[in-house]
Every structure is written in C-alpha cells, then in structure tokens.
Design a protein around this motif. Sequence first.
Motif, PDB file in Angstrom:
ATOM      1  N   GLU A  78       0.828  -1.198   0.000  1.00  0.00           N
ATOM      2  CA  GLU A  78       0.000   0.000   0.000  1.00  0.00           C
ATOM      3  C   GLU A  78       0.862   1.247   0.000  1.00  0.00           C
ATOM      4  O   GLU A  78       1.899   1.306   0.666  1.00  0.00           O
ATOM      5  N   LYS A 100      -5.421   6.963   5.761  1.00  0.00           N
ATOM      6  CA  LYS A 100      -6.332   6.022   6.415  1.00  0.00           C
ATOM      7  C   LYS A 100      -6.143   6.065   7.930  1.00  0.00           C
ATOM      8  O   LYS A 100      -7.125   6.051   8.691  1.00  0.00           O
ATOM      9  N   THR A 102     -10.937   5.916   3.328  1.00  0.00           N
ATOM     10  CA  THR A 102     -11.124   4.477   3.553  1.00  0.00           C
ATOM     11  C   THR A 102     -10.677   3.656   2.359  1.00  0.00           C
ATOM     12  O   THR A 102     -10.155   2.553   2.520  1.00  0.00           O
ATOM     13  N   GLU A 103     -10.871   4.194   1.130  1.00  0.00           N
ATOM     14  CA  GLU A 103     -10.390   3.489  -0.059  1.00  0.00           C
ATOM     15  C   GLU A 103     -10.304   4.445  -1.243  1.00  0.00           C
ATOM     16  O   GLU A 103     -11.028   5.445  -1.314  1.00  0.00           O
ATOM     17  N   GLY A 134     -14.411   8.181   2.019  1.00  0.00           N
ATOM     18  CA  GLY A 134     -13.979   8.441   3.381  1.00  0.00           C
ATOM     19  C   GLY A 134     -15.174   8.463   4.302  1.00  0.00           C
ATOM     20  O   GLY A 134     -16.309   8.236   3.871  1.00  0.00           O
TER      21      GLY A 134
END
Length: 289
Positions: free
Chosen positions: A41, A49, A55-56, A74
């Motif tokens: 990541e 995060k 969140t993604e 988010g």
Amino acid sequence: MKGRFYGDDAPGEERFRRQRRAPQGRRRIAALTAEGEDTPEDDVIARLKALGHVTEVLAELKSGKEATAYVARGPRGTLLLKLYRDLQARSFQRDEVYRAGVYIPDARAAKAMAGRSRKGLEMLHQGWVCAEYAHLWHLWEAGLSVPEPLVGPSPFDYSATAPAVLMRLIGEEDQPAPRLSEASLTPEEARSAWDQAVSGMAHMLRLGYAHGDYSTYNLLWWENTVTIIDFPQLTTRTNPNFRDLLARDAQSLATSFRRHGVQESGEATLREVQRRALGPGPAPRVLLP
C-alpha cells in the motif's frame, strides 16, 4: 490559533516518515488501491487512512502538470483526492511568478527555498499543498462556488495530509463533474456558464485574489453550476505581478470559452470582472462547531 510552519512534524509523521528516495511522480492506481497481496500500500494512502480521512481509493480521475486527482471514499462520503507529485518530478516547477511578494519571516527558510536546496524543495512542496487548503477554506467560507475542503480549517490538521489535498467531489461517484473545457453546452448553458465564470473571477478579485490559471480547464460544470478549482497558485495584491496575472486570467477565460460560442475579448472581460468586483459578493458560509 497557532498555525503550522515549514519543518514542523505532522501528527503521525514519525510512524510514516519515509527514507530519502527518488522524487515521487505520478502514482500507479494499483499502488493506491493495494490490489493483490503482492502490492504494498502507498505510504501516503496508509497515512490518510490512519488519520481517518480516507477508507479506499476507487479510480484515477485526471492527471495534470503538478498533481493527479483520484475518486476516493472516506467517513464523510465520496471525495476527491488530489496527490501532488514531488516538486522535482513535476512538469511545472518554477513558481516564482506566483510567490513574488510573499513575505517569509524565517531568513534561513527563505534562502533554502530561493536556492532550491533539498530542504528548500521540501518546504516549497509542503507550502504548495498548504496554500491550496488555505485558499480553498477562505474562498469556501466566503461563499464562492468552490469544492468544500474536507480537512481543516486549522493548518495543524491539513499540513498532516501532504502531499494530498482532500475535498468534496463535485458530481457523483460514478460520474464526476466534467471540466467546462470538455462539457457539451447549449447556447443558453454556455451564456450561463460564462456569466458564472466572470462572476467567480470578480468574487476572487473582491477578496484581493487573482487565480493565476483561470480558464475552462479549471472550471467544472455540474447541474448548470460552475465550480472553480485548482488554487495553489492563487496570488494576492502584494504580488508585483498581480495585474499581469489578472489580465492573463481574463484573456485565458475569453479564449477558452470560444469553443462554446462565446465571443468576448480579454480586455472586455477584464473590464467586466473589475466592474462586478465593485458590487456585492455571495453570502458567506457559516462553519458549524
């Protein structure tokens, strides 16, 4: 409220501090989404995060000279994640024309930035990100049609997200708002968009700002509304280049609107912007506690 300064450690910085490495350019979407067990990541996304902002990451939206924009999610819903490249990796690196007239009280910092040393470039990079947040907050609170910033308004909070800027996505998750340069408009819509764009430039001038890169490429079109974007190069009247940048913005706006059938000269546009700037501005927004 005490602000942040170049060189201050941001929250969580010790945990996510990176070792010296090659300048970071455009990030691959696979690294941001961490697809597959063998894909590590991205450290910036990991930090965002951990700070509770993202969140993604869903998809890449647009890549420009200084940064790449991504659609993300988010805690506050769908957002636009703007990730700046390192200053050395940008195609647009020389920002002196926009920074002219900006007072830097720390003489050593000013010297480092002027000399573009490694530390100076880090300060410029951090300043470019923080400037966009600061301008976004000022314009959004003043009631202008700009994306809502999602971190801040304290510099202590938004300096921790560098090299990322997070703002409310204009449009929908599966259909982000297009730039006016790419939108298909009827003659009536084109005239409305032109009127809104001229008023937006006038509102900024009323606050003492010139955008520095004002054209249909930095205006979004969604639900018959123009939204102004891209503010790190925003400049004030203290800049000795202010009048030239303002006139250039008026010319760029007039030129870029010709594809929509709006035929105005840069000189006439500038006069109209200056005339409207003498009138009332939009109603300010009130921040909820």
